[in-house]
Design a protein around this motif. Structure first.
Motif, PDB file in Angstrom:
ATOM      1  N   GLY A   1       2.615   1.519   3.359  1.00  9.82           N
ATOM      2  CA  GLY A   1       1.858   0.286   4.177  1.00  9.82           C
ATOM      3  C   GLY A   1       3.394  -0.714   4.525  1.00  9.82           C
ATOM      4  O   GLY A   1       4.200  -1.034   4.224  1.00  9.82           O
TER       5      GLY A   1
ATOM      6  N   ARG B   1       0.810  -1.310   0.248  1.00 10.32           N
ATOM      7  CA  ARG B   1      -0.524   0.058  -0.235  1.00 10.32           C
ATOM      8  C   ARG B   1       1.088   1.022   0.391  1.00 10.32           C
ATOM      9  O   ARG B   1       1.869   1.353   0.537  1.00 10.32           O
ATOM     10  CB  ARG B   1      -1.330   0.214   1.208  1.00 10.32           C
TER      11      ARG B   1
ATOM     12  N   GLY C   1      -1.274   5.428   1.387  1.00  9.54           N
ATOM     13  CA  GLY C   1      -3.048   4.903   2.389  1.00  9.54           C
ATOM     14  C   GLY C   1      -4.080   4.661   0.905  1.00  9.54           C
ATOM     15  O   GLY C   1      -5.676   4.412   1.356  1.00  9.54           O
TER      16      GLY C   1
END
Length: 181
Positions: A165, A25, A28
């Motif tokens: 992420g 990711r 986000g």
């Protein structure tokens, strides 16, 4: 025990027909995808699924996300530090399931940190190519926490959250070749 539909013995990775991919990711809101373009592996097929194993080595410098600036950053000390840690290594410790749908658990080492991971694996089948080589195909996937492997760099976003992420999905689409005697 279940009988494997593959010839027993040691099979070698066909790198030209294999992709070691990843996705993570970004900001986000989206995912960055890419691959490692240099890997080697051996598959040892036993008389049953649970008597089989695999070992793989991936060169971290072969990281490619299709963005030269990002690739240089990820290869640097903030992430893989490819000069100091040139390889990621996976060694199976357990194989279980049926010949067509199974799980491979093993030790994954990244930056001198070793953690157990489990790949869900789908057997694609066996074929003899036009040149007489016997090939077997597999698709595998797992998800890891990059922080658990000491890859912790990040940047806070103004709107909240972080740039990169923690969860990284690893996918492997591979072909193995049985050496001819």
């Amino acid at each position: 025990m279940t009988t494997i539909e593959l010839a027993t013995g040691t099979w070698n990775l066909d790198q030209a027909h294999t992709e070691v991919g990843f996705s993570v990711r970004h900001a986000g809101i989206s995912k960055v995808r890419g691959q490692f373009t240099d890997a080697d592996a051996t598959l040892t097929v036993g008389e049953s699924v649970d008597a089989s194993s695999v070992e793989a080595t991936v060169k971290t410098a072969s990281f490619d996300s299709n963005d030269n600036n990002r690739d240089a950053h990820v290869k640097g000390a903030d992430f893989f530090d490819v000069e100091q840690f040139p390889h990621m290594i996976f060694k199976a410790t357990k194989v279980e399931g049926t010949p067509n749908d199974f799980r491979v658990t093993g030790d994954l080492t990244i930056k001198e940190t070793t953690k157990p991971v489990t790949f869900d694996v789908e057997f694609g089948g066996v074929a003899v190519d036009p040149f007489g080589a016997t090939r077997a195909g597999f698709s595998a996937s797992t998800q890891i926490s990059r922080k658990e492997f000491g890859i912790t760099w990040n940047a806070a976003l103004e709107a909240g959250g972080v740039l990169v992420g923690d969860k990284v999905t690893i996918t492997v689409d591979s072909a193995f070749v049985l050496p001819s005697n």
